[in-house]
Design an enzyme around this catalytic site. Structure first.
Site, PDB file in Angstrom:
ATOM      1  N   CYS A   1       0.831  -1.198   0.000  1.00 21.10           N
ATOM      2  CA  CYS A   1       0.000   0.000   0.000  1.00 21.10           C
ATOM      3  C   CYS A   1       0.875   1.261   0.000  1.00 21.10           C
ATOM      4  O   CYS A   1       2.045   1.204   0.358  1.00 21.10           O
ATOM      5  CB  CYS A   1      -0.861   0.030   1.246  1.00 21.10           C
TER       6      CYS A   1
ATOM      7  N   ARG B   1       2.019   1.220  -5.966  1.00 15.61           N
ATOM      8  CA  ARG B   1       2.188   0.326  -4.814  1.00 15.61           C
ATOM      9  C   ARG B   1       0.919  -0.431  -4.469  1.00 15.61           C
ATOM     10  O   ARG B   1       0.942  -1.378  -3.680  1.00 15.61           O
ATOM     11  CB  ARG B   1       2.616   1.127  -3.584  1.00 15.61           C
TER      12      ARG B   1
ATOM     13  N   TRP C   1      -3.601  -2.091  -1.314  1.00 19.15           N
ATOM     14  CA  TRP C   1      -3.452  -3.410  -1.932  1.00 19.15           C
ATOM     15  C   TRP C   1      -3.945  -4.380  -0.869  1.00 19.15           C
ATOM     16  O   TRP C   1      -3.314  -4.577   0.153  1.00 19.15           O
ATOM     17  CB  TRP C   1      -1.982  -3.661  -2.270  1.00 19.15           C
TER      18      TRP C   1
ATOM     19  N   ASN D   1       0.091   0.475   6.419  1.00 18.21           N
ATOM     20  CA  ASN D   1       0.644  -0.448   5.429  1.00 18.21           C
ATOM     21  C   ASN D   1       1.277  -1.581   6.226  1.00 18.21           C
ATOM     22  O   ASN D   1       2.048  -1.336   7.132  1.00 18.21           O
ATOM     23  CB  ASN D   1       1.701   0.293   4.594  1.00 18.21           C
ATOM     24  N   GLY D   2       0.918  -2.825   5.913  1.00 16.31           N
ATOM     25  CA  GLY D   2       1.486  -3.960   6.646  1.00 16.31           C
ATOM     26  C   GLY D   2       0.396  -4.919   7.084  1.00 16.31           C
ATOM     27  O   GLY D   2      -0.733  -4.853   6.596  1.00 16.31           O
TER      28      GLY D   2
ATOM     29  N   GLU E   1      12.630 -14.960 -17.001  1.00 13.70           N
ATOM     30  CA  GLU E   1      12.202 -13.561 -16.896  1.00 13.70           C
ATOM     31  C   GLU E   1      11.173 -13.232 -17.992  1.00 13.70           C
ATOM     32  O   GLU E   1      10.188 -12.534 -17.732  1.00 13.70           O
ATOM     33  CB  GLU E   1      13.439 -12.640 -16.973  1.00 13.70           C
TER      34      GLU E   1
ATOM     35  N   LYS F   1       7.416 -11.892 -17.245  1.00 10.70           N
ATOM     36  CA  LYS F   1       6.904 -10.633 -17.795  1.00 10.70           C
ATOM     37  C   LYS F   1       5.563 -10.863 -18.486  1.00 10.70           C
ATOM     38  O   LYS F   1       4.616 -10.126 -18.291  1.00 10.70           O
ATOM     39  CB  LYS F   1       7.866 -10.007 -18.819  1.00 10.70           C
TER      40      LYS F   1
ATOM     41  N   GLU G   1       2.679 -11.710 -15.892  1.00  6.62           N
ATOM     42  CA  GLU G   1       2.182 -10.681 -14.985  1.00  6.62           C
ATOM     43  C   GLU G   1       1.422  -9.565 -15.679  1.00  6.62           C
ATOM     44  O   GLU G   1       0.504  -9.004 -15.097  1.00  6.62           O
ATOM     45  CB  GLU G   1       3.290 -10.132 -14.082  1.00  6.62           C
TER      46      GLU G   1
ATOM     47  N   HIS H   1      12.073 -33.773 -21.013  1.00  7.15           N
ATOM     48  CA  HIS H   1      11.775 -34.475 -19.762  1.00  7.15           C
ATOM     49  C   HIS H   1      10.373 -34.153 -19.273  1.00  7.15           C
ATOM     50  O   HIS H   1      10.075 -34.329 -18.087  1.00  7.15           O
ATOM     51  CB  HIS H   1      12.821 -34.112 -18.702  1.00  7.15           C
TER      52      HIS H   1
ATOM     53  N   LYS I   1       3.863  -2.968  -6.602  1.00  7.43           N
ATOM     54  CA  LYS I   1       5.264  -2.762  -6.960  1.00  7.43           C
ATOM     55  C   LYS I   1       6.214  -3.206  -5.867  1.00  7.43           C
ATOM     56  O   LYS I   1       7.266  -3.754  -6.128  1.00  7.43           O
ATOM     57  CB  LYS I   1       5.472  -1.276  -7.260  1.00  7.43           C
TER      58      LYS I   1
HETATM   59  C1  F6R Z   1       8.324  -8.646 -11.606  1.00  6.83           C
HETATM   60  C2  F6R Z   1       8.568  -7.916 -10.378  1.00  6.83           C
HETATM   61  C3  F6R Z   1       8.656  -8.670  -9.108  1.00  6.83           C
HETATM   62  C4  F6R Z   1       9.809  -8.123  -8.266  1.00  6.83           C
HETATM   63  C5  F6R Z   1       9.808  -8.790  -6.882  1.00  6.83           C
HETATM   64  C6  F6R Z   1      10.986  -8.335  -6.044  1.00  6.83           C
HETATM   65  O1  F6R Z   1       8.261  -7.811 -12.705  1.00  6.83           O
HETATM   66  O2  F6R Z   1       8.675  -6.734 -10.384  1.00  6.83           O
HETATM   67  O3  F6R Z   1       8.794 -10.034  -9.330  1.00  6.83           O
HETATM   68  O4  F6R Z   1      11.006  -8.363  -8.934  1.00  6.83           O
HETATM   69  O5  F6R Z   1       8.624  -8.481  -6.225  1.00  6.83           O
HETATM   70  O6  F6R Z   1      10.954  -6.968  -5.840  1.00  6.83           O
HETATM   71  P1  F6R Z   1      12.228  -6.152  -5.395  1.00  6.83           P
HETATM   72  O7  F6R Z   1      13.230  -6.253  -6.490  1.00  6.83           O
HETATM   73  O8  F6R Z   1      11.736  -4.770  -5.176  1.00  6.83           O
HETATM   74  O9  F6R Z   1      12.744  -6.794  -4.132  1.00  6.83           O
END
Ligand code: F6R
Length: 624
Positions: free
Chosen positions: A2, A27, A80, A106-107, A497, A501, A504, A520, A619
């Site tokens: 949040c 966020r 969130w 937040n938490g 990766e 991408k 998500e 396999h 985020k």
């Molecule tokens: C994917 C993404 C997440 C972050 C993960 C770790 O696009 O953004 O998988 O990589 O939540 O976040 P950080 O790097 O902020 O610890």
């Protein structure tokens, strides 16, 4: 997770809070709210809306436009959901039953059920399903008992709480006063000229427009913030703590889309510039043409870093993928063994950590709860903690013994892009610097790799130049329900990766695999419907990945291949091909990941999805 904002001063609070919430919306964005008050008022006005901050803004503007009151104190929140579905009633701020206090949080309060039962016994009633409402009632309980001393009530309540929090509380009887506190969730206080106003944010982004003087609240600290006075910092046991004011340096232009339709696309295109920033002042070319890597972390902790025989990398998500590349880089260049761990698993195992180990924490936000907990565990066992972080002054940066900032600027798009290439750039420089210091890499190879690394931004531009081609290609994949991504060696984490991408932001199920693992199991999934992204750049396993592609092709899979410029062999097998310039094998991920990002972006846009704010994601994951 949040986002929290707060303001106390002499200006209208609402526009400042709403602007701040827009900046923090990445966020969390399932609902938002603000609480406002001002001199001479007998109540706190609360406005809430489900969905985006824009919905809240409409409501607030409609209501305040008519009132003509000057509301100069307020708190705001973009949510969130953790406890309770996204709805107006569950949105923050929450008011205490007495109406005396409003709070944003937040938490997660883990013992909220027990506290709720106890408060019910004292006659408190609850409107929402949230743990946050329990917290505001608990603070209210102590506030009413202790003669309405808010800072004291906050400390009394937080001493009863198990869990994580960043909170800001305001009171009806004392406009001009806010109390903030944190544990395992970030909170920054911005200080205006001569204490005439204060700004609060979950990170510095909503504050920097107004002030560069900030206080990063430490865990279990409470800040008593009163207009016109110095901020008072105290610990949970009410003893006073130092007020540590820092200067924050932040490029405000990074907070706008700069003409791009989405932050994600802007951030994809920023990468050549960003990784130049990651290298600036760190890779130095002397007059004789020779390169040197200068990392202050290596100067200060050289003995420990070069003595290490075991490195553990902890991270989550995209940062974990960068960690997998880091493992290959460090093992290949430095011949030091590396384990890469999901921070969320590591923290709850009994990992074997030696005091001579180096634990590298990789995190864009520097606030990921699991990564933070993992390094705290490793620290207790005496390991050197090395942070590779983007967000300056964040919790992981502060908790680390040393480290390297990636310096790619604020990343706003929820899907991480430029942070990944920044992390890989820093891991490459770190591996090269250690290899050079311990002599595990010949001077000639060191020089050649540095020279090539410096050329990567230019080569990235060439890959980005294929954006329109990738956009056209993406049209034919919007139908897909599943995708496979295959790569080998350094390109295996890139395949993971790429799959992440796509998942998500486009909500298409995708899996990344080391190409040889196909037979396999996953090969059973391949049919004429299945798009398969094969990362087949030139390296020692090139011919092996060609065989893997043949296996896919003979089962009618639709191959989209990433190849080295000029490759003709793959063109004969794949349906579509994207070229990346030739480079050294260990640097390929910095180029091969770009088509992954662009493909995911365009597929999601073609599907009409909000790429900057994909559903259910946030985020910065500050809860476990
Ligand atoms: C994917 C993404 C997440 C972050 C993960 C770790 O696009 O953004 O998988 O990589 O939540 O976040 P950080 O790097 O902020 O610890």
């Amino acid at each position: 997770m949040c986002g929290i904002v707060g303001y106390v001063g002499h200006k209208e609070a609402a526009p400042i809070l709403l602007k701040g919430l827009h900046q923090l919306e990445y966020r969390g964005y399932d609902s938002a709210g603000v609480a406002l008050t001002g001199e001479g008022l007998s109540s706190i006005s609360v406005f809430k809306a489900k969905g985006k901050v824009a919905n809240l803004e409409e409501k607030v503007n409609a209501a305040l436009g008519k009132s003509g009151q000057m509301l100069t104190t307020g708190i705001g929140h973009t949510r969130w959901a953790t406890h309770g579905e996204p709805s107006e009633v569950n949105a923050h701020p929450h008011l205490s039953m007495s109406g005396d206090l409003a709070l944003v949080h937040n938490g997660i309060i883990e013992n909220y059920q027990l506290l709720k039962e106890q408060l019910s016994g004292h006659g408190y009633e609850f409107k929402s399903e949230t743990d946050t409402e329990v917290l505001v009632q608990l603070i209210d309980y102590f506030y009413q008992k202790n003669g309405k001393n808010l800072a004291k009530a906050v400390s009394q309540a937080l001493n009863k709480v198990i869990g994580a929090y960043a909170i800001v509380v305001m009171e009806r009887n004392d406009p001009g006063h806010l109390v903030a506190a944190r544990k395992a969730s970030p909170l920054v206080i911005g200080i205006g000229e001569e204490n005439s106003e204060f700004f609060i944010g979950s990170d510095a982004s909503p504050l920097v427009e107004y002030t560069h003087k900030v206080v990063y609240l430490e865990d279990e600290q409470i800040a008593d913030i009163r207009m016109g006075e110095d901020v008072e910092i105290m610990n949970l046991d009410e003893t006073s703590a130092d007020l540590n004011i820092k200067d924050v340096d932040f490029d405000i232009s990074a907070l706008s889309k700069g003409g791009y339709p989405h932050f994600m696309l802007k951030e994809i295109f920023e990468q050549p510039h960003c990784i130049k920033n990651s290298m600036r002042g760190r890779i130095i070319q002397h007059e004789n043409g020779l390169y040197e890597i200068k990392l202050s972390a290596l100067t200060n902790f050289k003995a420990k870093l070069i003595r290490a025989r075991h490195v553990i990398i902890v991270a989550c998500g995209t940062s974990w993928h960068a960690g997998l590349i880091g493992k290959q880089l460090i093992e290949e260049m430095c011949r030091i063994s590396v384990d890469v761990e999901y921070a969320s698993e590591f923290r709850y195992r009994k990992p074997v950590i030696d005091k001579d180990d180096v634990v590298i924490a990789i995190s864009q936000s520097g606030e990921t709860a699991d990564t933070l907990a993992a390094i705290q565990l490793a620290k207790e066992q005496g390991a050197l903690i090395f942070g590779i972080v983007n967000s300056v002054g964040s919790s992981i940066a502060r908790e680390s013994d040393t480290g390297i900032y990636i310096h790619v600027g604020p990343e706003i798009g929820v899907a991480s892009t430029k942070a990944f290439t920044g992390q890989v750039t820093v891991l490459t420089m770190l591996s090269l610097a250690i290899a050079n210091a311990i002599g595990s890499m010949g001077e000639e190879e060191f020089q050649r790799t540095c020279e090539e690394l410096v050329r990567i931004p230019q080569k990235m531009e060439k890959v980005l130049g294929q954006n329109e081609t990738i956009e056209r290609m993406s049209n034919k994949f919007t139908y897909a329900k599943n995708f496979l991504y295959l790569g080998r060696g350094y390109n295996y984490p890139v395949a993971l990766e790429g799959a992440l991408k796509l998942k998500e932001i486009s909500y298409i199920h995708a899996e990344g695999y080391p190409a040889a693992e196909m037979k396999h199991g996953p090969i059973a999934l391949v049919d004429e419907e299945m798009p398969i992204v094969c990362i087949a750049t030139h390296h020692h396993l090139y011919h092996k990945i060609i065989s893997n592609m043949q296996e896919v092709k003979s089962r009618k899979g639709r191959i989209l291949a990433i190849v080295t410029e000029g490759d003709e062999e793959v063109k004969a097998i794949a349906e579509d091909v994207i070229e990346v310039p030739a480079t050294q094998n260990c640097l390929v991920p910095l180029l091969s990941v770009l088509p992954m990002q662009m493909l995911a972006y365009h597929v999601a846009v073609k599907k009409g999805l909000n790429v900057d704010m994909p559903r259910n994601l946030a985020k910065s994951v500050t809860v476990e």
